[in-house]
Design an enzyme around this catalytic site. Structure first.
Site, mmCIF file in Angstrom:
data_model
loop_
_atom_site.group_PDB
_atom_site.id
_atom_site.type_symbol
_atom_site.label_atom_id
_atom_site.label_comp_id
_atom_site.label_asym_id
_atom_site.label_seq_id
_atom_site.Cartn_x
_atom_site.Cartn_y
_atom_site.Cartn_z
ATOM 1 N N ARG A 1 0.051 11.864 5.185
ATOM 2 C CA ARG A 1 0.993 10.944 4.552
ATOM 3 C C ARG A 1 0.314 9.903 3.675
ATOM 4 O O ARG A 1 0.739 9.667 2.542
ATOM 5 C CB ARG A 1 1.797 10.187 5.619
ATOM 6 C CG ARG A 1 3.038 10.875 6.085
ATOM 7 C CD ARG A 1 3.335 10.442 7.489
ATOM 8 N NE ARG A 1 2.260 10.937 8.334
ATOM 9 C CZ ARG A 1 2.245 12.156 8.873
ATOM 10 N NH1 ARG A 1 3.267 12.946 8.699
ATOM 11 N NH2 ARG A 1 1.222 12.588 9.592
ATOM 12 N N THR A 2 -0.718 9.271 4.194
ATOM 13 C CA THR A 2 -1.273 8.137 3.451
ATOM 14 C C THR A 2 -1.831 8.610 2.111
ATOM 15 O O THR A 2 -1.520 8.061 1.053
ATOM 16 C CB THR A 2 -2.374 7.434 4.278
ATOM 17 O OG1 THR A 2 -1.803 7.073 5.529
ATOM 18 C CG2 THR A 2 -2.886 6.187 3.583
ATOM 19 N N HIS B 1 -4.830 -1.002 9.131
ATOM 20 C CA HIS B 1 -4.205 -0.044 8.212
ATOM 21 C C HIS B 1 -3.093 -0.804 7.475
ATOM 22 O O HIS B 1 -1.914 -0.610 7.734
ATOM 23 C CB HIS B 1 -3.641 1.120 9.026
ATOM 24 C CG HIS B 1 -3.259 2.328 8.231
ATOM 25 N ND1 HIS B 1 -3.128 2.326 6.858
ATOM 26 C CD2 HIS B 1 -2.963 3.589 8.627
ATOM 27 C CE1 HIS B 1 -2.767 3.534 6.458
ATOM 28 N NE2 HIS B 1 -2.669 4.323 7.504
ATOM 29 N N ARG C 1 -10.319 5.585 3.057
ATOM 30 C CA ARG C 1 -10.159 5.757 4.512
ATOM 31 C C ARG C 1 -11.519 6.114 5.084
ATOM 32 O O ARG C 1 -12.210 6.993 4.557
ATOM 33 C CB ARG C 1 -9.139 6.850 4.823
ATOM 34 C CG ARG C 1 -9.099 7.172 6.306
ATOM 35 C CD ARG C 1 -7.914 8.017 6.691
ATOM 36 N NE ARG C 1 -6.691 7.235 6.675
ATOM 37 C CZ ARG C 1 -5.525 7.669 7.160
ATOM 38 N NH1 ARG C 1 -5.439 8.873 7.687
ATOM 39 N NH2 ARG C 1 -4.447 6.916 7.108
ATOM 40 N N LYS D 1 -25.368 13.916 2.132
ATOM 41 C CA LYS D 1 -26.782 13.844 1.720
ATOM 42 C C LYS D 1 -27.360 12.474 2.031
ATOM 43 O O LYS D 1 -28.460 12.148 1.609
ATOM 44 C CB LYS D 1 -26.902 14.092 0.208
ATOM 45 C CG LYS D 1 -26.330 15.409 -0.269
ATOM 46 C CD LYS D 1 -26.545 15.520 -1.775
ATOM 47 C CE LYS D 1 -25.664 16.592 -2.380
ATOM 48 N NZ LYS D 1 -25.574 16.466 -3.833
HETATM 49 C C1 NCD Z 1 -1.809 6.727 11.164
HETATM 50 C C2 NCD Z 1 -3.292 6.527 10.947
HETATM 51 O O1 NCD Z 1 -3.942 7.288 10.267
HETATM 52 O O2 NCD Z 1 -3.768 5.541 11.498
HETATM 53 N N1 NCD Z 1 -1.242 7.668 10.323
HETATM 54 C C3 NCD Z 1 -0.785 7.262 9.096
HETATM 55 O O3 NCD Z 1 -1.509 6.727 8.299
HETATM 56 N N2 NCD Z 1 0.516 7.431 8.851
HETATM 57 C C4 NCD Z 1 -1.425 6.910 12.573
HETATM 58 C C5 NCD Z 1 -2.156 7.910 13.402
HETATM 59 O O4 NCD Z 1 -3.022 8.644 12.933
HETATM 60 O O5 NCD Z 1 -1.834 7.943 14.581
#
Ligand code: NCD
Length: 454
Positions: free
Chosen positions: A55-56, A134, A106, A84
Site C-alpha cells: 500500500r505505502t 510511520h 522505507r 555492495k
Molecule cells: C504497515 C507498516 O508497514 O508498518 N503497513 C502499511 O504501511 N500500511 C503496517 C504493518 O506492516 O503491519
C-alpha cells in the site's frame, strides 16, 4: 541538512494546523483523482524501499503519477548497491542529486529517515523506519477519522494488538495525543507501548498513563476526568496499558469512536512472539459489545487473523476505505513537500533541541537504531527531555539514553545524572558515561565535591 528544506521524518514535523490543511487538500484531490496532473509535471519521486510494502509504495507512486509527475522505484533495495555496502547517506546523496526531487524512504533501521534527511539534497518522506514511526500512515488514519467522525479532539480511540513494534501505532498515538483524543491501549500481553513512547507522551504531550486492570476500568475512567484536566494538560487524556480483554476494556467507555487493530510485527520479534492465543482478535462477537456499537474498525493492513473476515461486510469496518484514502492524502503530502500547493497554516516550529554526542561511545543502546546499524556517516544525536535528573533520548530512534553518569566537556568533571550540579552543564557540553572507568578513560574526574561546571 540543507537550510529551508522540509522533510517529513516524524508526525511531529507537521503542526496540527498543517495536518488539517492537508486533509482539506486531500479531500479536494479525492473529489476528482484524475484532475490534478498539472500540479507536478517534470518532477520525479524516488521510492527507496529497503523493506516490503504494498500500500505505502503503490499509493505514493499512484499519487505522484496522478499529480503528473514521474516515479523511480527501487523496491528491492537489498539487491541494489546497498548489498555492495553502500551507506544510506551516500545513496540519498546520489538519488537526491538530480535523479529525483523527493525521496520516499522505507528502511528497517529506526531513525533511518532522520539520517537520510541530514544528507539528502531533496525532501525525504519517512515511509516507515523499523518499528519507530510511520507518519504518512498516520496522516491517512487521522484523515479517515476526520472524515468519518468530523473531528479528532475528544474521540475515544482504542488501539489494539502489537503496540510495541507497530510503527503505525507510535506515530498515531503521538498525533492523537496532540489532537486531544482519548487513547485506550489493549495490547497483546508483553507487547505494550514501549517505555520511550510512553515517556514522550508524558514529557511532551502531557499524557499520563494509567495502569488499569480490565475489571476496574470503569472506576479509573471516571477518576481520570479529575486527574488530567489541568491547565498544563488541557485535554482529558487517558491511556490504559494493562487491559488485555478487548470487550471488557471497552466497557467503561460509554462509546468507543474507533477501534484500530494491528497485526503482530513478527519480523521484528526476533523469535519471541509471545502467546499468540492471547493476541486480541476482533469478530462479530466482540463487536456486539454495547460500547462498540458505533465504533469504526480500522487497520493499516496487511491483516492476518486479528480481524475475522466475517467483519468485512459490517458497515463499521472501514479498513479498505482507509487504504484507498492513502492516495489523496499522499497527493497532498507530495504536492506540499514539493511546494506545489500552499497550505494556509503555520508550520511546526522547528525542534532545535538535537545535540551531537561529542565524546565517547554511542550512548544509544538500541540495536535497531540507525546510529548502531550504520555507524559510518552517523554522529549520534540526543534530545534532552529533562535537566535534573538528566534524561535524554536518542535523536534518531527516540529510545532513552540510559547513562548513569554525565560529564561536562569544559570542566572534565563527571556527576551522577541526578546530582544538582548537572543542572549547570550546558546541553552542548554534556557527555554520557556508563561508569567511572569509562569516565576516567575519557579524562573525566569526579565533580562530586561542588566543583564549578560550565
Ligand atoms: C504497515 C507498516 O508497514 O508498518 N503497513 C502499511 O504501511 N500500511 C503496517 C504493518 O506492516 O503491519
Amino acid at each position: 541538512m540543507k537550510p529551508g528544506l522540509r522533510h517529513l521524518v516524524s508526525i511531529d514535523d507537521l503542526s496540527l494546523a498543517e495536518i488539517l490543511a492537508l486533509f482539506e487538500a486531500a479531500r479536494g484531490f479525492a473529489g476528482d483523482l484524475r484532475g490534478w496532473a498539472h500540479l507536478c509535471p517534470g518532477l520525479i519521486s524516488a521510492s527507496l524501499f529497503y523493506e516490503p510494502s504494498t500500500r505505502t509504495r503503490l499509493s505514493f507512486e499512484s499519487a505522484m503519477l496522478r499529480l503528473g509527475g514521474g516515479v523511480l522505484t527501487a523496491a528491492e533495495m537489498k539487491s541494489s548497491s546497498a548489498s555492495k555496502g553502500e551507506s544510506l547517506a551516500d545513496t540519498v546523496r546520489v538519488v537526491g542529486g538530480g535523479y529525483a526531487d523527493v525521496i520516499v524512504l522505507r528502511h528497517a533501521s529506526e531513525g533511518a529517515a532522520r539520517l537520510a534527511s541530514e544528507y539528502s539534497p531533496v525532501p525525504v518522506i519517512n515511509a516507515g523506519d523499523g518499528s519507530h514511526e510511520h507518519p504518512t500512515q498516520t496522516l491517512c488514519d487521522l484523515y479517515t477519522l476526520w472524515l468519518e467522525r468530523g473531528r479528532i479532539e475528544g474521540l475515544n480511540v482504542v488501539l489494539s494488538g502489537d503496540l510495541r513494534y507497530s510503527r503505525t501505532i507510535h506515530s498515531f498515538v503521538y498525533a492523537l495525543a496532540r489532537f486531544g483524543a482519548n487513547i485506550v491501549c489493549v495490547p497483546q500481553p508483553g507487547f505494550e507501548l514501549p517505555p520511550y513512547v510512553v515517556q514522550r507522551l508524558s514529557e511532551e504531550f502531557g499524557v499520563e498513563p494509567v495502569r488499569a486492570d480490565a475489571t476496574r476500568l470503569g472506576d479509573l475512567a471516571q477518576a481520570s476526568d479529575a486527574v488530567y484536566l489541568t491547565p498544563q494538560k488541557p485535554h482529558q487524556l487517558s491511556l490504559f496499558t494493562d487491559a488485555t480483554n478487548l470487550a471488557a476494556a471497552a466497557l467503561p467507555l460509554e462509546r468507543v469512536d474507533a477501534l484500530y487493530m494491528t497485526r503482530p510485527q513478527t519480523e521484528r520479534h526476533g523469535g519471541t512472539e509471545g502467546n499468540a492465543e492471547a493476541y486480541p482478535k476482533l469478530g462479530k462477537r466482540q463487536m456486539a459489545s454495547e460500547s462498540l456499537r458505533d465504533a469504526v474498525v480500522m487497520h493499516p493492513l496487511p491483516r492476518r487473523d486479528e480481524i475475522s473476515s466475517d467483519m468485512d461486510e459490517d458497515p463499521r469496518s472501514i479498513y479498505f476505505k482507509q487504504a484507498s484514502r492513502g492516495v489523496p492524502i499522499r497527493m497532498a503530502i507530495l504536492a506540499h513537500m514539493l511546494g506545489r500547493i500552499e497550505l494556509s497554516a503555520p508550520p511546526q516550529a522547528l525542534d532545535m533541541r538535537f545535540y551531537p554526542v561529542r565524546l565517547g561511545p554511542n550512548p544509544c543502546v538500541n540495536p535497531s537504531c540507525i546510529s548502531r546499524t550504520e555507524s559510518r556517516h552517523v554522529t549520534p544525536l540526543f534530545k534532552l527531555a529533562s535537566r535534573l535528573p538528566v534524561r535524554a533520548h536518542c535523536g534518531y530512534c527516540s529510545h532513552e539514553i540510559l547513562a548513569p553518569l554525565v560529564g561536562c566537556t569544559t570542566t572534565h568533571h563527571f556527576h551522577e545524572r541526578d546530582a544538582p550540579a548537572v543542572r549547570r552543564i550546558r546541553p552542548d557540553h554534556l557527555v554520557f558515561l556508563r561508569d567511572g572507568a569509562e569516565a576516567a578513560h575519557l579524562g573525566f574526574r569526579s565533580g562530586s565535591r561542588s566543583a564549578p561546571v560550565g
